[in-house]
Design a protein around this motif. Structure first.
Motif, mmCIF file in Angstrom:
data_model
loop_
_atom_site.group_PDB
_atom_site.id
_atom_site.type_symbol
_atom_site.label_atom_id
_atom_site.label_comp_id
_atom_site.label_asym_id
_atom_site.label_seq_id
_atom_site.Cartn_x
_atom_site.Cartn_y
_atom_site.Cartn_z
ATOM 1 N N ASN A 64 -5.824 11.212 4.713
ATOM 2 C CA ASN A 64 -4.428 11.426 4.361
ATOM 3 C C ASN A 64 -4.407 11.830 2.888
ATOM 4 O O ASN A 64 -4.938 11.109 2.039
ATOM 5 N N LEU A 65 -3.796 12.950 2.592
ATOM 6 C CA LEU A 65 -3.815 13.477 1.227
ATOM 7 C C LEU A 65 -3.310 12.454 0.219
ATOM 8 O O LEU A 65 -3.854 12.330 -0.877
ATOM 9 N N PHE A 66 -2.299 11.683 0.570
ATOM 10 C CA PHE A 66 -1.773 10.687 -0.362
ATOM 11 C C PHE A 66 -2.798 9.603 -0.660
ATOM 12 O O PHE A 66 -2.815 9.036 -1.743
ATOM 13 N N PHE A 67 -3.655 9.312 0.299
ATOM 14 C CA PHE A 67 -4.690 8.303 0.086
ATOM 15 C C PHE A 67 -5.873 8.879 -0.680
ATOM 16 O O PHE A 67 -6.373 8.267 -1.619
ATOM 17 N N ILE A 68 -6.325 10.087 -0.276
ATOM 18 C CA ILE A 68 -7.509 10.626 -0.954
ATOM 19 C C ILE A 68 -7.210 11.042 -2.394
ATOM 20 O O ILE A 68 -8.132 11.176 -3.196
ATOM 21 N N LEU A 69 -5.941 11.188 -2.720
ATOM 22 C CA LEU A 69 -5.606 11.438 -4.131
ATOM 23 C C LEU A 69 -6.011 10.272 -5.012
ATOM 24 O O LEU A 69 -6.220 10.441 -6.210
ATOM 25 N N LYS A 70 -6.151 9.092 -4.433
ATOM 26 C CA LYS A 70 -6.625 7.933 -5.202
ATOM 27 C C LYS A 70 -8.037 8.193 -5.728
ATOM 28 O O LYS A 70 -8.397 7.743 -6.807
ATOM 29 N N ILE A 71 -8.825 8.943 -4.955
ATOM 30 C CA ILE A 71 -10.182 9.300 -5.381
ATOM 31 C C ILE A 71 -10.113 10.224 -6.594
ATOM 32 O O ILE A 71 -10.904 10.094 -7.526
ATOM 33 N N SER A 72 -9.144 11.120 -6.594
ATOM 34 C CA SER A 72 -9.034 12.079 -7.696
ATOM 35 C C SER A 72 -8.719 11.401 -9.017
ATOM 36 O O SER A 72 -8.984 11.956 -10.078
ATOM 37 N N ALA A 73 -8.171 10.211 -8.981
ATOM 38 C CA ALA A 73 -7.857 9.487 -10.216
ATOM 39 C C ALA A 73 -9.111 8.923 -10.872
ATOM 40 O O ALA A 73 -9.099 8.603 -12.056
ATOM 41 N N ILE A 74 -10.188 8.818 -10.125
ATOM 42 C CA ILE A 74 -11.441 8.274 -10.662
ATOM 43 C C ILE A 74 -12.085 9.267 -11.629
ATOM 44 O O ILE A 74 -12.593 8.883 -12.671
ATOM 45 N N ASP A 75 -12.072 10.556 -11.301
ATOM 46 C CA ASP A 75 -12.834 11.554 -12.060
ATOM 47 C C ASP A 75 -12.241 11.952 -13.416
ATOM 48 O O ASP A 75 -13.023 12.040 -14.334
ATOM 49 N N PRO A 76 -11.058 12.218 -13.704
ATOM 50 C CA PRO A 76 -9.933 12.613 -12.862
ATOM 51 C C PRO A 76 -10.001 14.098 -12.487
ATOM 52 O O PRO A 76 -10.562 14.905 -13.218
ATOM 53 N N THR A 77 -9.429 14.414 -11.354
ATOM 54 C CA THR A 77 -9.389 15.780 -10.848
ATOM 55 C C THR A 77 -7.941 16.250 -10.862
ATOM 56 O O THR A 77 -7.084 15.588 -10.284
ATOM 57 N N PRO A 78 -7.648 17.365 -11.516
ATOM 58 C CA PRO A 78 -6.262 17.858 -11.528
ATOM 59 C C PRO A 78 -5.790 18.188 -10.108
ATOM 60 O O PRO A 78 -6.541 18.742 -9.306
ATOM 61 N N ILE A 79 -4.548 17.868 -9.822
ATOM 62 C CA ILE A 79 -3.997 18.115 -8.491
ATOM 63 C C ILE A 79 -3.999 19.609 -8.161
ATOM 64 O O ILE A 79 -4.116 19.990 -7.005
ATOM 65 N N ILE A 80 -3.918 20.459 -9.166
ATOM 66 C CA ILE A 80 -3.997 21.907 -8.948
ATOM 67 C C ILE A 80 -5.351 22.265 -8.318
ATOM 68 O O ILE A 80 -5.427 23.096 -7.424
#
Length: 112
Positions: free
Chosen positions: A75-91
Motif C-alpha cells: 500500500n503506497l501509504f504504508f511503503i512511504l514509511k520506508i521512504s522516510a528512512i533514507d529519505p527519498t523524495p516523493i517525486i
C-alpha cells in the motif's frame, strides 16, 4: 467494466493485493516507531526477516524498487514509511511508479 480511465502498468490495490502484501505493509507500518526505524537502519535484512518477507519482497525493499513494492501488494501509504528512512523524495517515488526520471515526471505530470 471498461478500460476507460485505467493507467497502463498500474497495479490495482484490491483484496488480493492487500492479502499478498500483508507482511510488507505490516513491516512498513511498524516503522512509525523509533525503535523499529533504528532496527531497520542498523540491519535492514534482519529487520525484514522479522516480518517473514520472501526473497523477492526483501529485494524490492532493499533496492527501494517502489513500483515492485506496489506490484507485490504494498500500500503506497504504508511503503512511504520506508521512504522516510533514507529519505527519498516523493517525486522520485512518483517517477518510479510512472516509469520516468524525476525530471521527466516533474515536467510531464506537474507541468513544471
Amino acid at each position: 467494466m471498461s478500460d476507460t480511465g485505467k493507467i497502463a502498468q498500474t497495479p490495482l490495490f484490491d483484496r488480493k493485493a492487500n492479502i499478498r502484501g500483508y507482511k510488507l505493509n505490516k513491516m512498513a507500518m511498524a516503522l512509525v516507531e523509533e525503535h523499529n526505524r533504528q532496527a531497520f537502519k542498523d540491519n535492514e535484512e534482519a529487520y525484514l526477516d522479522r516480518f517473514g518477507l520472501d526473497a523477492v519482497t526483501k529485494a524490492a525493499v532493499m533496492s527501494r524498487d517502489w513500483h515492485e513494492m506496489v506490484r507485490l501488494g504494498g500500500n503506497l501509504f504504508f511503503i512511504l514509511k520506508i521512504s522516510a528512512i533514507d529519505p527519498t523524495p516523493i517525486i522520485s517515488i512518483g517517477a518510479a511508479q510512472a516509469g520516468m526520471t524525476p525530471e521527466d515526471f516533474i515536467k510531464n505530470r506537474l507541468g513544471k
